[in-house]
Design a protein around this motif. Structure first.
Motif, PDB file in Angstrom:
ATOM      1  N   ASP A 297       6.065   2.746   0.298  1.00  0.00           N
ATOM      2  CA  ASP A 297       5.307   1.512   0.205  1.00  0.00           C
ATOM      3  C   ASP A 297       5.357   0.771   1.525  1.00  0.00           C
ATOM      4  O   ASP A 297       6.420   0.521   2.070  1.00  0.00           O
ATOM      5  CB  ASP A 297       5.901   0.618  -0.893  1.00  0.00           C
ATOM      6  CG  ASP A 297       5.715   1.232  -2.263  1.00  0.00           C
ATOM      7  OD1 ASP A 297       4.726   1.948  -2.468  1.00  0.00           O
ATOM      8  OD2 ASP A 297       6.568   0.987  -3.133  1.00  0.00           O
TER       9      ASP A 297
ATOM     10  N   GLU B  73       0.840  -1.189   0.000  1.00  0.00           N
ATOM     11  CA  GLU B  73       0.000   0.000   0.000  1.00  0.00           C
ATOM     12  C   GLU B  73       0.878   1.242   0.000  1.00  0.00           C
ATOM     13  O   GLU B  73       1.935   1.254   0.597  1.00  0.00           O
ATOM     14  CB  GLU B  73      -0.838  -0.027   1.282  1.00  0.00           C
ATOM     15  CG  GLU B  73      -2.115   0.762   1.213  1.00  0.00           C
ATOM     16  CD  GLU B  73      -2.893   0.590   2.498  1.00  0.00           C
ATOM     17  OE1 GLU B  73      -2.758   1.462   3.372  1.00  0.00           O
ATOM     18  OE2 GLU B  73      -3.613  -0.421   2.652  1.00  0.00           O
ATOM     19  N   GLU B  74       0.401   2.274  -0.650  1.00  0.00           N
ATOM     20  CA  GLU B  74       1.164   3.516  -0.635  1.00  0.00           C
ATOM     21  C   GLU B  74       0.687   4.387   0.512  1.00  0.00           C
ATOM     22  O   GLU B  74      -0.496   4.635   0.661  1.00  0.00           O
ATOM     23  CB  GLU B  74       0.998   4.249  -1.965  1.00  0.00           C
ATOM     24  CG  GLU B  74       1.878   3.684  -3.044  1.00  0.00           C
ATOM     25  CD  GLU B  74       1.814   4.526  -4.313  1.00  0.00           C
ATOM     26  OE1 GLU B  74       1.046   5.493  -4.353  1.00  0.00           O
ATOM     27  OE2 GLU B  74       2.543   4.195  -5.249  1.00  0.00           O
ATOM     28  N   ARG B  75       1.650   4.820   1.277  1.00  0.00           N
ATOM     29  CA  ARG B  75       1.330   5.727   2.375  1.00  0.00           C
ATOM     30  C   ARG B  75       2.161   6.990   2.207  1.00  0.00           C
ATOM     31  O   ARG B  75       3.241   6.968   1.639  1.00  0.00           O
ATOM     32  CB  ARG B  75       1.684   5.079   3.724  1.00  0.00           C
ATOM     33  CG  ARG B  75       0.792   3.908   4.100  1.00  0.00           C
ATOM     34  CD  ARG B  75      -0.507   4.392   4.727  1.00  0.00           C
ATOM     35  NE  ARG B  75      -1.386   3.266   5.044  1.00  0.00           N
ATOM     36  CZ  ARG B  75      -1.443   2.687   6.246  1.00  0.00           C
ATOM     37  NH1 ARG B  75      -0.672   3.112   7.210  1.00  0.00           N
ATOM     38  NH2 ARG B  75      -2.260   1.693   6.469  1.00  0.00           N
ATOM     39  N   GLU B  76       1.662   8.057   2.784  1.00  0.00           N
ATOM     40  CA  GLU B  76       2.410   9.300   2.748  1.00  0.00           C
ATOM     41  C   GLU B  76       3.289   9.360   3.990  1.00  0.00           C
ATOM     42  O   GLU B  76       2.823   9.158   5.112  1.00  0.00           O
ATOM     43  CB  GLU B  76       1.424  10.467   2.729  1.00  0.00           C
ATOM     44  CG  GLU B  76       2.093  11.799   2.483  1.00  0.00           C
ATOM     45  CD  GLU B  76       1.057  12.916   2.433  1.00  0.00           C
ATOM     46  OE1 GLU B  76       0.586  13.336   3.502  1.00  0.00           O
ATOM     47  OE2 GLU B  76       0.719  13.368   1.328  1.00  0.00           O
TER      48      GLU B  76
ATOM     49  N   GLU C  77       5.927   9.530  -0.925  1.00  0.00           N
ATOM     50  CA  GLU C  77       5.181   8.288  -0.956  1.00  0.00           C
ATOM     51  C   GLU C  77       6.091   7.145  -0.551  1.00  0.00           C
ATOM     52  O   GLU C  77       7.238   7.052  -0.967  1.00  0.00           O
ATOM     53  CB  GLU C  77       4.658   8.028  -2.372  1.00  0.00           C
ATOM     54  CG  GLU C  77       3.380   8.767  -2.659  1.00  0.00           C
ATOM     55  CD  GLU C  77       2.860   8.431  -4.052  1.00  0.00           C
ATOM     56  OE1 GLU C  77       3.489   7.619  -4.746  1.00  0.00           O
ATOM     57  OE2 GLU C  77       1.826   9.001  -4.436  1.00  0.00           O
TER      58      GLU C  77
END
Ligand SMILES: [Zn+2]
Length: 65
Positions: free
Chosen positions: A29, A17-20, A27
């Motif tokens: 992962d 999932e990409e998170r900030e 970005e």
């Protein structure tokens, strides 16, 4: 058909999932399972670490040293 390193059996269903990054907003992962971070992820820009999360146990708190 997608085969991923023979990781069958067990009910691990990790999702990339990409998170900030909370620090530099880049970005990154992270692997999550049902919305929970399951593996430490390190930001490639600033080195911030998103820690894997334990399953939430009500009434228990962890102290970080
Ligand atoms: Zn960062």
């Amino acid at each position: 058909m997608a085969v991923m390193d023979g990781c069958e059996g067990g009910n691990k269903t990790w999702v990339l999932e990409e998170r900030e990054c909370p620090q530099c907003k880049a970005e990154m992962d992270v692997y999550t399972s049902r919305g929970r971070v399951v593996e430490d992820a390190v930001c490639s820009k600033c080195g911030y670490v998103i820690k894997a999360q334990e399953q939430v146990i009500p009434g228990m708190e962890k102290k970080e040293s």
